[in-house]
Design an enzyme around this catalytic site. Structure first.
Site, PDB file in Angstrom:
ATOM      1  N   CYS A  40      33.122  52.844   2.659  1.00 52.38           N
ATOM      2  CA  CYS A  40      31.910  52.505   1.914  1.00 52.38           C
ATOM      3  C   CYS A  40      31.712  53.451   0.727  1.00 52.38           C
ATOM      4  O   CYS A  40      32.094  54.629   0.768  1.00 52.38           O
ATOM      5  CB  CYS A  40      30.705  52.572   2.841  1.00 52.38           C
ATOM      6  SG  CYS A  40      29.134  52.099   2.082  1.00 52.38           S
TER       7      CYS A  40
ATOM      8  N   SER B 203      29.059  54.818  -0.327  1.00 54.26           N
ATOM      9  CA  SER B 203      28.142  55.935  -0.084  1.00 54.26           C
ATOM     10  C   SER B 203      28.901  57.216   0.244  1.00 54.26           C
ATOM     11  O   SER B 203      28.520  58.311  -0.190  1.00 54.26           O
ATOM     12  CB  SER B 203      27.180  55.589   1.056  1.00 54.26           C
ATOM     13  OG  SER B 203      26.372  54.482   0.718  1.00 54.26           O
TER      14      SER B 203
ATOM     15  N   HIS C 117      30.354  58.924  -2.866  1.00 53.79           N
ATOM     16  CA  HIS C 117      29.423  59.788  -3.602  1.00 53.79           C
ATOM     17  C   HIS C 117      29.529  61.236  -3.134  1.00 53.79           C
ATOM     18  O   HIS C 117      29.429  62.172  -3.930  1.00 53.79           O
ATOM     19  CB  HIS C 117      27.986  59.293  -3.431  1.00 53.79           C
ATOM     20  CG  HIS C 117      27.635  58.125  -4.293  1.00 53.79           C
ATOM     21  ND1 HIS C 117      27.675  58.177  -5.667  1.00 53.79           N
ATOM     22  CD2 HIS C 117      27.223  56.878  -3.983  1.00 53.79           C
ATOM     23  CE1 HIS C 117      27.311  57.010  -6.170  1.00 53.79           C
ATOM     24  NE2 HIS C 117      27.032  56.201  -5.165  1.00 53.79           N
TER      25      HIS C 117
ATOM     26  N   HIS D 222      30.054  56.440   7.962  1.00 55.38           N
ATOM     27  CA  HIS D 222      28.761  56.086   8.546  1.00 55.38           C
ATOM     28  C   HIS D 222      28.719  54.639   9.020  1.00 55.38           C
ATOM     29  O   HIS D 222      27.778  54.230   9.689  1.00 55.38           O
ATOM     30  CB  HIS D 222      27.641  56.301   7.514  1.00 55.38           C
ATOM     31  CG  HIS D 222      27.755  55.439   6.308  1.00 55.38           C
ATOM     32  ND1 HIS D 222      28.661  55.693   5.295  1.00 55.38           N
ATOM     33  CD2 HIS D 222      27.105  54.306   5.954  1.00 55.38           C
ATOM     34  CE1 HIS D 222      28.551  54.761   4.362  1.00 55.38           C
ATOM     35  NE2 HIS D 222      27.620  53.905   4.742  1.00 55.38           N
TER      36      HIS D 222
ATOM     37  N   CYS E 246      26.745  48.492   8.032  1.00 54.49           N
ATOM     38  CA  CYS E 246      26.144  49.016   6.802  1.00 54.49           C
ATOM     39  C   CYS E 246      26.070  47.946   5.727  1.00 54.49           C
ATOM     40  O   CYS E 246      25.001  47.537   5.312  1.00 54.49           O
ATOM     41  CB  CYS E 246      26.907  50.235   6.288  1.00 54.49           C
ATOM     42  SG  CYS E 246      26.254  50.871   4.718  1.00 54.49           S
TER      43      CYS E 246
END
Length: 370
Positions: free
Chosen positions: A41, A43, A46, A62, A170
């Site tokens: 993902c 996220s 980042h 996650h 997610c």
């Protein structure tokens, strides 16, 4: 104590290191999960790039699904052998946010996200030197074995494929939830989605599921048109070839859309999404930006055009309820999952997986264990 193969980030802007780590047993109110699939993902990217600072070393990941291997004292909602989806914003169930149906805003999950520790302030990972390794979002799904709070897992039907469960954890719940909960898109509405990655594609299919009349996908990567249309987009705008705001207005009789969604995490498309909304419309931001990012919004449009600008975390959903609800929607044929998965990788190729994600080559990819 158990050992596991994990992808450890020792420093931002460096590749993750694949190594064996020690996983401490679950304490009171905790569970140990054997991961079977983990989502690649944006996220996590980042953190890898340093856009969202986190203390290192840390095991990212996650989004995922797995099987409960052990439970600590006092655990009652799951037992060994149960199939589960990790919740990357665990909630206490007692605070004002939890009681008001906003569990993703719970301070318990927020603290774990920013400290990289369990609620007791400690970690459950150690490297070969005995150094403590931080957790990401309380779940660290890039370890083949991970200890997490009981509140961070949802039990699911053991017959449901775990790779599909990982996708739901997610990308799907965030995208579909942004449509159904955050924006509450009505049937027959017009929608624009800026960004056709894992979240954006699920916003598109969420809009399709609530019978939006016009779904305009916007992305700078032309190849994403196929995925967007497969999920339900009625139009595709290549933002690299002109002003996407004007293009959205041209497709809507000059008015703009009822609802616009930003699913990238950059100031410019946030501004464009807001500008593409018609009078009385709503712009929802679901993309995660750099910690220091700022977007320039024409404030007068909030007043004179009565526009609404809002954000959404976890699709403004209730994961303990909505994750199983989404499984039911897939089983009934309303929610597409197979079409989302572009590639799978072994854990040893996780850095290559993120390079492919950055290049826009995948709709969604997974790290899978046999």
């Amino acid at each position: 104590m158990s050992t596991a193969l994990a992808a450890v980030l020792y420093e931002s802007n460096r590749p993750m290191v694949i190594e064996e780590v020690t996983v401490l047993p679950p304490q009171a109110g905790e569970v140990m999960v054997r991961m079977k699939a983990a989502g690649v993902c944006h996220s996590d990217l980042h953190v890898i790039k340093g856009d969202l600072p986190m203390p290192c070393p840390i095991i990212l990941g996650h989004e995922g699904a797995g099987v409960v291997e052990a439970v600590g004292p006092g655990v009652t909602s799951v037992q060994e052998g149960d199939h589960v989806i990790p919740i990357w914003r665990a909630s206490c169930g007692r605070c004002e946010y939890c009681m008001n149906g906003k569990p993703a805003l719970c301070d318990m999950g927020t603290a774990m996200r920013f400290t990289g520790t369990m609620p007791d302030g400690q970690t459950r990972f150690r490297n070969a030197r005995g150094d403590s390794i931080r957790h990401y979002a309380g779940v660290s799904t890039f370890s083949s074995l991970s200890t997490m709070p009981e509140a961070a897992v949802v039990k699911i039907d053991p017959d449901f494929p775990l790779w599909k469960a990982a996708l739901i954890g997610c990308g799907v719940i965030t995208g579909v939830g942004a449509v159904t909960y955050a924006a509450q898109v009505r049937p027959g509405a017009t929608v624009a989605v800026f960004g056709c990655g894992g979240i954006g594609l699920n916003i598109i299919q969420g809009a399709r599921m609530v019978s939006a009349a016009q779904i305009i996908a916007v992305d700078s990567v032309a190849s994403k048109e196929t995925w967007a249309c497969q999920m339900g987009a009625t139009h595709f705008i290549n933002s690299s070839q002109g002003d996407p705001v004007q293009a959205v207005k041209d497709l809507t009789g000059g008015k703009g859309v009822d609802y616009a969604f930003e699913a990238i995490g950059l100031p410019k498309p946030i501004e464009q999404a807001f500008d593409s909304v018609k009078k009385g419309g709503t712009c929802v931001v679901s993309g995660i930006c750099r910690a220091d990012a700022r977007a320039g919004i024409n404030v007068n449009q909030l007043v004179y055009a009565e526009k609404t600008l809002k954000g959404t975390l976890y699709g403004s959903a209730r994961p303990r309820v909505d994750l199983t609800h989404l499984i039911g929607l897939h089983q009934s044929g309303h929610l597409m999952l197979d079409e989302l998965l572009t590639r799978t990788y072994p854990l040893e190729q996780i850095n290559e997986a993120y390079e492919s994600l950055e290049r826009g080559e995948v709709a969604r990819s997974l790290i899978v264990w046999d």
